[in-house]
Design an enzyme around this catalytic site. Sequence first.
Site, short mmCIF file in Angstrom:
data_model
loop_
_atom_site.label_atom_id
_atom_site.label_comp_id
_atom_site.label_asym_id
_atom_site.label_seq_id
_atom_site.Cartn_x
_atom_site.Cartn_y
_atom_site.Cartn_z
N ASP A 255 0.85 -1.18 0.00
CA ASP A 255 0.00 0.00 0.00
C ASP A 255 0.89 1.24 0.00
O ASP A 255 1.83 1.34 0.79
CB ASP A 255 -0.92 0.01 1.22
CG ASP A 255 -1.98 1.09 1.14
OD1 ASP A 255 -3.00 0.86 0.49
OD2 ASP A 255 -1.77 2.17 1.73
N ASN B 53 -2.55 12.99 -3.71
CA ASN B 53 -3.70 13.49 -4.49
C ASN B 53 -4.08 14.91 -4.07
O ASN B 53 -4.37 15.77 -4.91
CB ASN B 53 -4.90 12.56 -4.33
CG ASN B 53 -4.80 11.33 -5.21
OD1 ASN B 53 -4.23 11.37 -6.29
ND2 ASN B 53 -5.37 10.23 -4.75
N GLU C 263 -4.77 2.44 -4.25
CA GLU C 263 -3.31 2.51 -4.15
C GLU C 263 -2.71 1.24 -3.55
O GLU C 263 -1.57 1.24 -3.09
CB GLU C 263 -2.89 3.73 -3.32
CG GLU C 263 -3.25 3.67 -1.86
CD GLU C 263 -4.63 4.23 -1.52
OE1 GLU C 263 -4.83 4.63 -0.38
OE2 GLU C 263 -5.51 4.26 -2.42
#
Length: 205
Positions: A46, A54, A89
């Site tokens: 992860d 973002n 992700e």
Amino acid sequence: MNELSELVRTDQLTGLANYRYFCQALEQEMERTQRGGQPTTLIMLDVDYFKKVNDNWGHEVGNQALIHIAGLMCQTVRRLDIPCRYGGEEFAVILPNTELAASIPVAERLRKAIEETPLPVAEQQLSLTASLGISSYLLGEDVSLEELVQRADHYLYQAKQEGRNRVRHASLPKVELVSRDEKDALFDLFGGAGNNSSEAGDRDD
């Protein structure tokens, strides 16, 4: 027909195997473990602080980061391994015929590659890291695909809780390299040698 098959099994953003193919491949490898006895190991990965990527850089850069990590995965894992995009992700790597001990260096190489290879963005360098969890499936285990994923996820979240940018896994099985009989024989041998030298020293005095 082959192109259609490739589209069905490929994640369109990263080019890795998608979730659907991940499930098929992992199930096949688990079945192979039960037939042949060789363990199957799963790495879950992860990206750390991906929401900040973002928020601070925008979703397009976020997508570039995912593509970047997918490329590093393909460069880093072994040819027999199956890198996949699990979702969002989170990524996965299926390691066929691989015990836990052999999978740890693979995960560490991947973690290090991500840490040491920033993503170039508008003449800047975006540093990325990832947390990884590993779980193995062994012959005779009554474990479902979902449970195997949950176990790897458990160690992934342990890595997150302990500070991120690390690999976590179950304890390695202890291997007794020297048997009890061999230990006793060595003790007698060297203990005896020590006693003999002591006695020789007494005679020299």
